[in-house]
Design an enzyme around this catalytic site. Sequence first.
Site, PDB file in Angstrom:
ATOM      1  N   ASP A   1       0.802  -1.229   0.000  1.00 44.75           N
ATOM      2  CA  ASP A   1       0.000   0.000   0.000  1.00 44.75           C
ATOM      3  C   ASP A   1       0.836   1.282   0.000  1.00 44.75           C
ATOM      4  O   ASP A   1       0.295   2.372  -0.080  1.00 44.75           O
ATOM      5  CB  ASP A   1      -0.925   0.011   1.215  1.00 44.75           C
ATOM      6  CG  ASP A   1      -0.156  -0.135   2.517  1.00 44.75           C
ATOM      7  OD1 ASP A   1       1.045   0.173   2.545  1.00 44.75           O
ATOM      8  OD2 ASP A   1      -0.765  -0.560   3.508  1.00 44.75           O
TER       9      ASP A   1
ATOM     10  N   TYR B   1      10.567   4.410   1.670  1.00 47.54           N
ATOM     11  CA  TYR B   1      11.496   3.415   2.228  1.00 47.54           C
ATOM     12  C   TYR B   1      12.930   3.621   1.756  1.00 47.54           C
ATOM     13  O   TYR B   1      13.860   3.071   2.353  1.00 47.54           O
ATOM     14  CB  TYR B   1      11.025   1.988   1.898  1.00 47.54           C
ATOM     15  CG  TYR B   1       9.965   1.531   2.869  1.00 47.54           C
ATOM     16  CD1 TYR B   1      10.312   0.993   4.107  1.00 47.54           C
ATOM     17  CD2 TYR B   1       8.613   1.680   2.587  1.00 47.54           C
ATOM     18  CE1 TYR B   1       9.358   0.605   5.017  1.00 47.54           C
ATOM     19  CE2 TYR B   1       7.641   1.300   3.492  1.00 47.54           C
ATOM     20  CZ  TYR B   1       8.024   0.759   4.708  1.00 47.54           C
ATOM     21  OH  TYR B   1       7.065   0.386   5.617  1.00 47.54           O
TER      22      TYR B   1
END
Length: 450
Positions: A172, A264
């Site tokens: 997601d 990330y």
Amino acid sequence: MKKQNLVVVGGGSTYTIGMIMSLIAEKEQFPLKTITFYDTDGARQEQIAKATEIILREKYPELESFSYTTDKEEALKGADFVFVQIRTGGLQMREKDEQIPLRYNAVGQETCGPGGMAYGLRSIGDMIDLVKDIRHYAPDAWILNYTNPAAIVAEALKREFPNDKKLLNICDMPAAIMVSYAGILGKDVFDLVPEYFGLNHFGWFTGIYDKDGNDHTQTIKRAITEDGFIPEDAEIANDPSWIKTFKQVERMVNDFPDYLPNTYLQYYLYPTEMVEKEDPENTRARQVINGRQERVHALADQIVADGTTANVELEVDIHGRYMIRVAASMAYNNGDIFIVMVENNGTIANLPDDAMVEVPAMMTNRGPKPFAVGHIPTFYKGLIEGQLAYEQLVVDAYFENSYEKALQALTLNRTVVDAPVARQILDDLIDANKAYWPELHKRKQEAVVQ
Ligand SMILES: NC(=O)c1ccc[n+]([C@@H]2O[C@H](COP(=O)([O-])OP(=O)(O)OC[C@H]3O[C@@H](n4cnc5c(N)ncnc54)[C@H](O)[C@@H]3O)[C@@H](O)[C@H]2O)c1
Ligand SMILES: O=P(O)(O)OC[C@H]1O[C@H](O[C@H]2[C@H](O)[C@@H](O)[C@@H](O)O[C@@H]2CO)[C@H](O)[C@@H](O)[C@@H]1O
Ligand SMILES: [Mn+2]
């Protein structure tokens, strides 16, 4: 529209109530006949399921049945869709994954670096067993897996089930980032069309368009560098850790302005600083145990005690809505475009065919149809190739019971690099994961031929 029978594996997850609220919000797009929860931890699941019964009774009266069980056969028979959200070892093991690398000044994170490897080596076995069981009881069901570390799980499942065309791995995070782009543009997230390439938790948006074809990429870049970047999805908007993470996007865009990064990437581009900011006694797992988990459990308990949802606030978030829109597009052949994981096969021209990449695809009843990305520039290709090799070596280590492959994987990872450090972290992780990992064997030293 045919109504679907949905099974949620990992019914006791902290995400389940959010998913239920999303299923209610999306009932027109993805109408359901039945919902069934399955979990190996009956008590954990029951706490969530008891509240779910009340939520569904009040907000989804047309649903024919809701049930929960720890019996796989009972859960899976007749399923059209299976959403998989398990966490082998629980949040307790996540905390160890995050703490152990920090002892050696390496990034301690759920899916990145050594923590991701540890979690991967725990998840693979359970995921393979589950997919086998699902295929036994529900051979035609769509499996949507978002169990982490999704990149490593996807690589392992591709190897174990090479011909399974109804198994999809999704994340997601790109959608959550797009919620913030939508906020900048004053648009609905599902009206945006992304161009993106990379691996799971390791990718870049190269463009953001709307459905009329207008290009909003420069507007978003300018807004990020001039005004900063904040999480806007309800689930994470007020979370200090996610606020800090989204702030790093501004810095990444300033340092590497070609594309818009996945959040990330902060762990791979600024590993030293990420380590310095961590408190080993309060890593993200501890924050989630004391935060999301406590909040969700208190919410469930209050709904059950009151016998109604009237006194609580229930929110819909992008996590659930995204998974459901992807499922709906496959169920009803909508042809919507979403970022998902697929086997490369030329989609990114200068990456190997067998890589599990994350790219936009048209989601159909024949599965994802990815759009060609073409050649990617050297910097991004180099970063991706290193990370891809790490992911593949982790999966090699699992299937070959190989200590050396695990050591190679960690040495290759940008968050570690130093081979002696990789060895120390690996040995500590082996110790901590005795109950979960396959045994990793060291190769016997072959006689040196003079
Ligand atoms: N891909 C993504 O973008 C994304 C987003 C959010 C969460 N996740 C993942 O979803 C999962 C759930 O996260 P969480 O924080 O809610 O964890 P959690 O520990 O709260 O929930 C996981 C549930 O799975 C159950 N479980 C564990 N092993 C099982 C097995 N073999 N079979 C059936 N049930 C099993 C546990 O008992 C637990 O109830 C994790 O893997 C997490 O990383 C992924
Ligand atoms: O540290 P956590 O447990 O809060 O988050 C780890 C997960 O982070 C991403 O998921 C986000 C998601 O992007 C957001 O929309 C919202 O639903 O919160 C989630 C986290 O709480 C990531 O994509 C997952 O893979 C991670 O597990
Ligand atoms: Mn993810």
